[in-house]
Design a protein around this motif. Structure first.
Motif, mmCIF file in Angstrom:
data_model
loop_
_atom_site.group_PDB
_atom_site.id
_atom_site.type_symbol
_atom_site.label_atom_id
_atom_site.label_comp_id
_atom_site.label_asym_id
_atom_site.label_seq_id
_atom_site.Cartn_x
_atom_site.Cartn_y
_atom_site.Cartn_z
ATOM 1 N N LYS A 18 0.841 -1.195 0.000
ATOM 2 C CA LYS A 18 0.000 0.000 0.000
ATOM 3 C C LYS A 18 0.880 1.250 0.000
ATOM 4 C CE LYS A 18 -4.437 -1.375 1.778
ATOM 5 N NZ LYS A 18 -5.568 -0.935 2.629
ATOM 6 N N PRO A 19 0.562 2.225 -0.835
ATOM 7 C CA PRO A 19 1.413 3.430 -0.951
ATOM 8 C C PRO A 19 1.614 4.153 0.371
ATOM 9 C CG PRO A 19 -0.179 3.346 -2.747
ATOM 10 C CD PRO A 19 -0.556 2.252 -1.809
ATOM 11 N N GLU A 20 0.575 4.249 1.195
ATOM 12 C CA GLU A 20 0.699 5.000 2.455
ATOM 13 C C GLU A 20 1.660 4.336 3.434
ATOM 14 O OE1 GLU A 20 -3.301 2.705 2.680
ATOM 15 O OE2 GLU A 20 -2.078 3.759 1.178
ATOM 16 N N ASN A 21 1.895 3.031 3.262
ATOM 17 C CA ASN A 21 2.826 2.340 4.147
ATOM 18 C C ASN A 21 4.258 2.346 3.630
ATOM 19 O OD1 ASN A 21 0.817 1.625 6.015
ATOM 20 N ND2 ASN A 21 0.262 -0.182 4.815
ATOM 21 N N LYS A 22 4.473 2.990 2.485
ATOM 22 C CA LYS A 22 5.829 3.111 1.942
ATOM 23 C C LYS A 22 6.516 4.390 2.408
ATOM 24 C CE LYS A 22 4.768 0.445 -2.243
ATOM 25 N NZ LYS A 22 4.719 0.453 -3.721
ATOM 26 N N VAL A 23 5.787 5.193 3.215
ATOM 27 C CA VAL A 23 6.329 6.448 3.747
ATOM 28 C C VAL A 23 6.146 6.439 5.257
ATOM 29 C CG1 VAL A 23 6.162 8.963 3.718
ATOM 30 C CG2 VAL A 23 5.748 7.658 1.616
ATOM 31 N N CYS A 24 7.130 6.932 5.979
ATOM 32 C CA CYS A 24 7.045 7.003 7.434
ATOM 33 C C CYS A 24 5.785 7.750 7.863
ATOM 34 C CB CYS A 24 8.290 7.707 7.988
ATOM 35 S SG CYS A 24 8.243 8.009 9.778
ATOM 36 N N PHE A 25 5.126 7.249 8.893
ATOM 37 C CA PHE A 25 3.896 7.886 9.364
ATOM 38 C C PHE A 25 4.161 9.265 9.963
ATOM 39 C CE2 PHE A 25 0.782 8.590 12.824
ATOM 40 C CZ PHE A 25 -0.373 8.691 12.042
ATOM 41 N N ASP A 26 5.336 9.460 10.556
ATOM 42 C CA ASP A 26 5.615 10.693 11.284
ATOM 43 C C ASP A 26 6.452 11.702 10.514
ATOM 44 O OD1 ASP A 26 4.199 10.028 13.651
ATOM 45 O OD2 ASP A 26 5.864 8.763 14.311
ATOM 46 N N CYS A 27 7.001 11.308 9.377
ATOM 47 C CA CYS A 27 7.804 12.219 8.574
ATOM 48 C C CYS A 27 7.793 11.745 7.123
ATOM 49 C CB CYS A 27 9.236 12.328 9.124
ATOM 50 S SG CYS A 27 10.278 10.916 8.707
ATOM 51 N N PRO A 28 8.370 12.510 6.189
ATOM 52 C CA PRO A 28 8.313 12.117 4.776
ATOM 53 C C PRO A 28 9.327 11.046 4.357
ATOM 54 C CG PRO A 28 8.396 14.525 5.041
ATOM 55 C CD PRO A 28 8.769 13.930 6.338
ATOM 56 N N ALA A 29 10.073 10.486 5.280
ATOM 57 C CA ALA A 29 11.083 9.481 4.911
ATOM 58 C C ALA A 29 10.414 8.267 4.268
ATOM 59 C CB ALA A 29 11.874 9.066 6.146
ATOM 60 N N LYS A 30 11.086 7.720 3.261
ATOM 61 C CA LYS A 30 10.521 6.584 2.516
ATOM 62 C C LYS A 30 11.045 5.256 3.058
ATOM 63 C CE LYS A 30 9.889 9.174 -1.783
ATOM 64 N NZ LYS A 30 10.197 9.251 -3.242
ATOM 65 N N ASN A 31 10.294 4.216 2.710
ATOM 66 C CA ASN A 31 10.644 2.833 3.056
ATOM 67 C C ASN A 31 10.896 2.639 4.557
ATOM 68 O OD1 ASN A 31 10.579 2.097 0.279
ATOM 69 N ND2 ASN A 31 12.644 2.939 0.027
ATOM 70 N N PRO A 32 9.920 2.923 5.388
ATOM 71 C CA PRO A 32 10.101 2.741 6.831
ATOM 72 C C PRO A 32 10.235 1.258 7.175
ATOM 73 C CG PRO A 32 7.807 3.202 6.329
ATOM 74 C CD PRO A 32 8.557 3.398 5.056
ATOM 75 N N ALA A 33 11.195 0.942 8.018
ATOM 76 C CA ALA A 33 11.454 -0.454 8.390
ATOM 77 C C ALA A 33 11.191 -0.715 9.866
ATOM 78 C CB ALA A 33 12.895 -0.828 8.048
ATOM 79 N N TRP A 34 10.632 0.277 10.558
ATOM 80 C CA TRP A 34 10.308 0.130 11.963
ATOM 81 C C TRP A 34 8.818 0.371 12.169
ATOM 82 C CZ3 TRP A 34 13.892 -0.989 15.977
ATOM 83 C CH2 TRP A 34 15.195 -1.149 15.510
ATOM 84 N N ALA A 35 8.341 0.036 13.348
ATOM 85 C CA ALA A 35 6.917 0.212 13.620
ATOM 86 C C ALA A 35 6.706 0.653 15.054
ATOM 87 C CB ALA A 35 6.160 -1.094 13.358
ATOM 88 N N SER A 36 5.713 1.525 15.257
ATOM 89 C CA SER A 36 5.218 1.816 16.595
ATOM 90 C C SER A 36 4.061 0.847 16.837
ATOM 91 C CB SER A 36 4.737 3.266 16.698
ATOM 92 O OG SER A 36 4.084 3.474 17.941
ATOM 93 N N VAL A 37 4.292 -0.137 17.677
ATOM 94 C CA VAL A 37 3.332 -1.237 17.820
ATOM 95 C C VAL A 37 1.973 -0.785 18.354
ATOM 96 C CG1 VAL A 37 2.934 -3.488 18.880
ATOM 97 C CG2 VAL A 37 5.228 -2.873 18.094
ATOM 98 N N PRO A 38 1.891 0.038 19.414
ATOM 99 C CA PRO A 38 0.569 0.373 19.951
ATOM 100 C C PRO A 38 -0.339 1.102 18.958
ATOM 101 C CG PRO A 38 2.296 0.953 21.508
ATOM 102 C CD PRO A 38 2.964 0.653 20.214
ATOM 103 N N TYR A 39 0.263 1.751 17.948
ATOM 104 C CA TYR A 39 -0.534 2.537 17.009
ATOM 105 C C TYR A 39 -0.589 1.899 15.618
ATOM 106 C CZ TYR A 39 0.171 5.702 20.855
ATOM 107 O OH TYR A 39 0.211 6.240 22.134
#
Length: 219
Positions: A18-39
């Motif tokens: 999904k395109p929205e998951n290819k960008v960090c939720f908190d900033c414009p950085a691409k290809n995020p490889a980490w996750a905030s589990v509670p959210y």
């Protein structure tokens, strides 16, 4: 209802489609490889560091490729995703992104409400009620989590028409073999023993001649 089992790699592979998951939720950085589990959101390495500074009572992070995950944690990710979280936070006035907004955003009432909602939806996913969770639509071919599940105790596949006919034929043959064979005609009565037949013949002879069989009449 069938219980669902989540696996880490298939889940995150589908999420990244999904395109929205290819960008960090908190900033414009691409290809995020980490996750905030509670959210249930994917974030970059830099933002993951900020989340760590908040304390585990607000957020805790996991690598999507290196860390081990529990089923409960994976269920939260499956129920969430960056798109759903972004829509929720935007509805509650959090539309801006940037690492400098992280602390204020995740200490807000909106974050608390969203976290509780995800926990409920994750529990429903684990119970197999995928359709009730906001992030996963049961039976939808476009659902990103559809092949991230392995069903426990799933119902067996329906038999094909040819197999159903074969099974019916086998049941009929078994029933016929088990049933007792009906007689074609009534069996004749058993013949009388030989001595009884000779006695009957003697009585019949005496009745005709008035003398015992074989005895001469006196002169």
């Amino acid at each position: 209802m069938a219980q669902q089992v989540l696996e880490r790699d298939p889940l995150f592979r589908r999420m990244r489609m999904k395109p929205e998951n290819k960008v960090c939720f908190d900033c414009p950085a691409k290809n995020p490889a980490w996750a905030s589990v509670p959210y249930g959101v994917l974030i970059c390495l830099n933002c993951a560091g900020v989340h760590r500074s908040l304390g585990v009572h607000l957020s805790f992070v996991r690598s999507t490729t290196l860390d081990s995950w529990t089923e409960e944690q994976l269920a939260v990710m499956a129920a969430g995703g960056n798109g759903r979280a972004r829509t929720f936070f935007k509805q509650h006035g959090w539309d801006e992104v940037g690492s400098d907004k992280i602390e204020a955003k995740y200490t807000s009432r909106a974050a608390q409400l969203y976290r509780r909602q995800l926990e409920k939806d994750a529990a429903k996913l684990l119970e197999g009620d995928a359709g009730a969770a906001g992030g996963a639509g049961a039976g939808d071919a476009s659902d990103p989590w559809s092949d991230s599940y392995r069903s426990k105790g799933a119902a067996p596949e329906a038999a094909s028409p040819a197999r159903a006919n074969s099974l019916a034929s086998q049941r009929t043959s078994s029933a016929e073999a088990a049933a007792p064979e009906a007689p074609d005609h009534q069996s004749p009565p058993a013949a009388a023993p030989a001595p009884r037949r000779r006695a009957q013949a003697g009585r019949q002879a005496r009745g005709r001649t008035g003398h015992p069989q074989g005895r001469r009449a006196s002169g």
